[in-house]
Design a protein around this motif. Structure first.
Motif, mmCIF file in Angstrom:
data_model
loop_
_atom_site.group_PDB
_atom_site.id
_atom_site.type_symbol
_atom_site.label_atom_id
_atom_site.label_comp_id
_atom_site.label_asym_id
_atom_site.label_seq_id
_atom_site.Cartn_x
_atom_site.Cartn_y
_atom_site.Cartn_z
ATOM 1 N N ALA A 1 32.868 34.470 42.564
ATOM 2 C CA ALA A 1 34.324 33.765 42.937
ATOM 3 C C ALA A 1 34.183 33.128 44.066
ATOM 4 N N ALA B 1 37.850 32.750 46.592
ATOM 5 C CA ALA B 1 38.970 33.211 45.632
ATOM 6 C C ALA B 1 40.151 34.034 46.332
ATOM 7 N N SER C 1 46.558 34.130 42.224
ATOM 8 C CA SER C 1 46.356 34.188 40.926
ATOM 9 C C SER C 1 45.060 34.491 40.734
ATOM 10 N N SER C 2 44.021 33.919 41.410
ATOM 11 C CA SER C 2 42.509 34.217 41.458
ATOM 12 C C SER C 2 42.361 35.815 41.515
ATOM 13 N N ARG C 3 42.675 36.378 42.606
ATOM 14 C CA ARG C 3 42.774 37.658 42.846
ATOM 15 C C ARG C 3 43.242 38.673 41.725
ATOM 16 N N TYR D 1 33.095 38.496 45.657
ATOM 17 C CA TYR D 1 33.739 37.204 46.425
ATOM 18 C C TYR D 1 32.844 36.693 47.296
ATOM 19 N N MET E 1 32.854 30.846 39.473
ATOM 20 C CA MET E 1 34.392 30.719 39.252
ATOM 21 C C MET E 1 34.870 29.864 40.525
ATOM 22 N N GLY F 1 37.778 29.145 43.239
ATOM 23 C CA GLY F 1 38.987 29.594 44.004
ATOM 24 C C GLY F 1 39.612 28.211 44.709
ATOM 25 N N ARG G 1 44.311 24.661 40.875
ATOM 26 C CA ARG G 1 44.890 25.602 41.870
ATOM 27 C C ARG G 1 46.154 26.020 41.370
ATOM 28 N N ALA H 1 47.946 33.204 36.717
ATOM 29 C CA ALA H 1 46.771 34.313 36.834
ATOM 30 C C ALA H 1 46.373 34.448 35.275
ATOM 31 N N LYS I 1 43.806 31.838 34.389
ATOM 32 C CA LYS I 1 42.490 32.117 34.827
ATOM 33 C C LYS I 1 41.963 33.457 34.167
#
Length: 278
Positions: free
Chosen positions: A22, A25, A29-31, A47, A73, A75, A258, A262, A265
């Motif tokens: 990621a 990220a 929303s990504s987290r 990460y 992915m 971020g 962006r 969530a 994603k």
């Protein structure tokens, strides 16, 4: 398979999991999406950061090339910055001779199964050769997701081409390739419009016969304009759940906007994981 919930359940039952590189990220929303996938045992996030976006992208691509991650992915990094690392001819993720394209997956309330379509984000006007690869990727992804004989519709606004639409002339060759087994088990037909691809009654009303029988799994859009409009219409007017990823690359690449939620994603993580050949 009718929904993303069913897709998730099948992945959990099958014990399928992955490692996700990621890139930057750090957004909520990504987290949240990665955290949910990790909590459910579907993914292990890795990460990746760096002093610059370019450094982070290069590190993430390196993890994929080294076999330390399975999915990439995006971020908080510019799409162009990530794509430069992916498309680097020496250290990137696009094998020679392959085409990078976008595949979307939608859960549409008015349709009885998940619907795949391409390309809404990458190739503006696919050449005949690019469209062949789009069909090949789509069929392969469907096979990996348990669809033994995917039904692929080559879309157009009518059932014939003409001088204004020269790309339709290539549809016949793609059909013949499918019949000869070039893509593996699948049914391919077109040109046809969207309703005939997805509605048996529309086929009947037009007096048409198709091996797809109005039960398409995959829609191959004629160009990015049609694809982008369809994608945004589904998400805006009927609030469909959608997911998307790049394919043709060495690994699935989740490339969300962006502003994506969530849930969107997370659904893309499900899609990318399900597409892996294992």
């Amino acid at each position: 398979m009718k929904s993303f919930e069913e897709l998730r359940d099948s992945l959990l039952q099958g014990g399928k999991t992955c490692r996700i590189a990621a890139v930057r990220a750090s957004d909520d929303s990504s987290r949240q999406a990665l955290g949910r996938a990790e909590q459910e045992g579907l993914a292990t996030p890795v990460y990746v950061d760096g002093e610059t976006p370019e450094e982070a992208a290069a590190k993430a691509v390196g993890l994929i090339r080294d076999g330390a991650a399975d999915i990439l992915m995006k971020g908080l990094i510019g799409t162009d910055q990530l794509l430069r690392a992916i498309l680097n001819k020496e250290t990137g993720l696009l094998p020679p001779g392959r085409v990078m394209t976008h595949m979307a997956l939608a859960e549409v309330a008015a349709y009885h199964k998940l619907l795949f379509f391409t390309d809404v984000a990458v190739i503006p006007y696919p050449t005949h050769e690019q469209r062949i690869q789009q069909v090949s990727y789509a069929v392969g992804i469907c096979h990996n997701m348990g669809i033994a004989e995917p039904r692929v519709a080559l879309l157009h606004c009518a059932e014939h081409g003409g001088k204004q639409f020269p790309f339709v002339d290539g549809y016949a060759e793609i059909r013949h390739m499918a019949e000869a087994g070039h893509f593996g088990p699948c049914l391919v037909d077109g040109p046809m419009d969207l309703k005939c691809a997805c509605s048996p009654s529309a086929l009947e009303a037009k007096g048409m016969h198709s091996p797809l029988q109005g039960e398409a799994d995959v829609l191959v859009l004629p160009d990015i304009e049609a694809g982008n409009v369809l994608y945004k219409a589904l998400t805006f007017f009927v609030e469909s759940r959608t997911a998307g990823m790049l394919c043709g690359t060495q690994c699935p690449v989740i490339l969300p906007s962006r502003g994506d939620s969530a849930e969107a994603k997370y659904d893309s993580i499900l899609f990318a994981l399900a597409s892996l050949n294992r």
